[in-house]
Design an enzyme around this catalytic site. Structure first.
Site, PDB file in Angstrom:
ATOM      1  N   CYS A 287       8.620  54.065 -35.109  1.00  0.00           N
ATOM      2  CA  CYS A 287       7.981  53.255 -34.061  1.00  0.00           C
ATOM      3  C   CYS A 287       7.912  51.789 -34.485  1.00  0.00           C
ATOM      4  O   CYS A 287       8.109  50.897 -33.672  1.00  0.00           O
ATOM      5  CB  CYS A 287       6.543  53.697 -33.791  1.00  0.00           C
ATOM      6  N   ASP A 288       7.575  51.529 -35.744  1.00  0.00           N
ATOM      7  CA  ASP A 288       7.200  50.176 -36.151  1.00  0.00           C
ATOM      8  C   ASP A 288       8.201  49.480 -37.074  1.00  0.00           C
ATOM      9  O   ASP A 288       8.059  48.287 -37.343  1.00  0.00           O
ATOM     10  CB  ASP A 288       5.825  50.215 -36.832  1.00  0.00           C
TER      11      ASP A 288
ATOM     12  N   CYS B 173       4.342  55.486 -38.828  1.00  0.00           N
ATOM     13  CA  CYS B 173       5.545  55.813 -38.049  1.00  0.00           C
ATOM     14  C   CYS B 173       6.609  54.736 -38.217  1.00  0.00           C
ATOM     15  O   CYS B 173       6.614  53.736 -37.503  1.00  0.00           O
ATOM     16  CB  CYS B 173       5.180  55.984 -36.574  1.00  0.00           C
TER      17      CYS B 173
END
Ligand code: NDP
Length: 310
Positions: A137-138, A134
Site C-alpha cells: 500500500c505505502d 503494508c
C-alpha cells in the site's frame, strides 16, 4: 423479528466462498464485510499460488471477482462490521456497528487476521509518517528512497522483493539467524542485489520526529548497536486473529484463534461455524481459507437441514 438462515461475518476468500455455497444452496446468506472489505488480499500485489490463474492475479482483482460471484447468487452483502454477539440460545444474535440486531439460525465466522506490530513507542509515534504494515500500500510513497522492513516470514520476503523494485536499497531485519519464509521466497530475497539481510537484528527504535529518518538496531549476538538511515519502516511480523467479538462465547486457543472440531468448521456452539484465518494458525493461505469457507457453508447447510429449518 426476522430470523435469517445464515449470516456470514467477514469478506475474505473464506467469507465469499461460504457465501457462494450458501447462496447456491438457497440459504439466502447475509454477508457482513467488516471494516476492511476483501480482507488481507486487498493489500497484496501478485498472487501466484491461487489455483486457476496460471499467470497469477492481483489480490484486489481476485477479491473483486469473488465478491461478484457471491453477489451473482444474491448474497445480501452489507458493508458493516459486527461488533458483538449473543450465542446463548439456538437463535444467534449479532450486533452491527450501527446498533442493528440481526438474528440467525446459522452463523459463519470468517473474520480473518490482522497485522501485528512491534509495540515500541516510536512505531506508534511515526505511524503513517513512514511506519507502515503494508509495503504494497505505502511502498510507492518511498520510491527512490532507502527503506527497512522487519520480519522473516513469507510476508516480509514478498514485501522486501516488492520494495526492491521501487527503492535503491532495502534493509531486511531478521531477528534470528534464519528465516521462516518458504525456500523459494528466501532465495528470491537472497538473490536480489539491493536487499541487504541483517541477521540476528532487533529493532530498538525508529528515529525521527515527524517523519522516519532512520532506525537503531542491535545485533543480538554481539550486542553491537548501529543506526541505519532510512525513510520508511515496514512491519511484516505476522498477524493476530480477529476474534474479539466472539470472546467468551467460543473456545479459542492461547492466541485467540477459534477452535473448530477437527475435520469440520464446527465451533463449540451448535450452528456457529468458523472458517479461514480466524481458525487457522498453520496454513493461512487464500486457497485454504476458501476451502474452509466452502466447508462452513456445507456444515451450516447440514445443520439447518437437521434442524428442519431448510
Ligand atoms: P509468519 O508468522 O509466518 O512470520 C512472522 C515473522 O516475523 C517470523 O519470521 C518471526 O520471527 C518474525 N517476528 C515476529 N515477531 C517479531 C518481532 N517482534 N520482531 C521481529 N521479528 C518478528 O507471518 P507472515 O505474515 O510472514 O506469514 C503468515 C502466513 O501467510 C504464513 O503461513 C505464510 O507462509 C503465508 N504467506 C504466504 C504468501 C505466499 O505464499 N505468497 C505470502 C505471505 C504470507 P521468528 O521466525 O523468529 O518467529
Amino acid at each position: 423479528m426476522e430470523i435469517h438462515h445464515c449470516v456470514i461475518v467477514g469478506s475474505g476468500p473464506a467469507g465469499y466462498t461460504a457465501a457462494i455455497y450458501a447462496a447456491r444452496a438457497n440459504m439466502h446468506p447475509i454477508l457482513f464485510t467488516g471494516a476492511e472489505p476483501g480482507g488481507q488480499l486487498m493489500i497484496t500485489t501478485e498472487v501466484e499460488n491461487f489455483p486457476g490463474y496460471p499467470e497469477g492475479i492481483h489480490g484486489p482483482q481476485l477479491m473483486d471477482d469473488l465478491q461478484k460471484q457471491a453477489a451473482r447468487f444474491e448474497t445480501d452483502i452489507r458493508y458493516e462490521k459486527i461488533t458483538a454477539v449473543d450465542f446463548k440460545g439456538p437463535i444467534h444474535k449479532l450486533w452491527t456497528e450501527s446498533g442493528e440486531i440481526i438474528s440467525a439460525h446459522a452463523v459463519i465466522i470468517s473474520t480473518g487476521a490482522s497485522a501485528k506490530w512491534l509495540g515500541i513507542e516510536s512505531e506508534k509515534k511515526l505511524m503513517n509518517k513512514g511506519v507502515s504494515a503494508c509495503a504494497v500500500c505505502d511502498g510507492f510513497f518511498f520510491r527512490g528512497k532507502e527503506v527497512a522492513i522487519v520480519g522473516g516470514g513469507d510476508t516480509a520476503a514478498e514485501e522486501a522483493s516488492y520494495l526492491a523494485k521501487l527503492c535503491p536499497k532495502v534493509h531486511l531485519l531478521v531477528r534470528k539467524d534464519s528465516m521462516r519464509a518458504s525456500k523459494i521466497m528466501q532465495e528470491r530475497v537472497q538473490n536480489t542485489n539491493n536487499i541487504e539481510i541483517h541477521w540476528n537484528t532487533v529493532t530498538e527504535e525508529i528515529l525521527g520526529e515527524n517523519e522516519v529518518t532512520g532506525i537503531r538496531v542491535k545485533d543480538s549476538k554481539t550486542g553491537e548497536i548501529k543506526q541505519i538511515p532510512v525513510s520508511a519502516f515496514f512491519v511484516a511480523i505476522g498477524h493476530s486473529p480477529n476474534s474479539s467479538p466472539f470472546n467468551g462465547w467460543l473456545d479459542m486457543d492461547d492466541q485467540g484463534y477459534i477452535i473448530t472440531k477437527p475435520g469440520t468448521t464446527q465451533t463449540n456452539v451448535a450452528g456457529v461455524f468458523a472458517s479461514g484465518d480466524v481458525q487457522d494458525r498453520i496454513y493461512r493461505q487464500a486457497v485454504t481459507a476458501a476451502g474452509t469457507g466452502c466447508m462452513a457453508a456445507l456444515d451450516a447447510e447440514r445443520y439447518l437441514t437437521n434442524q428442519g429449518i431448510i
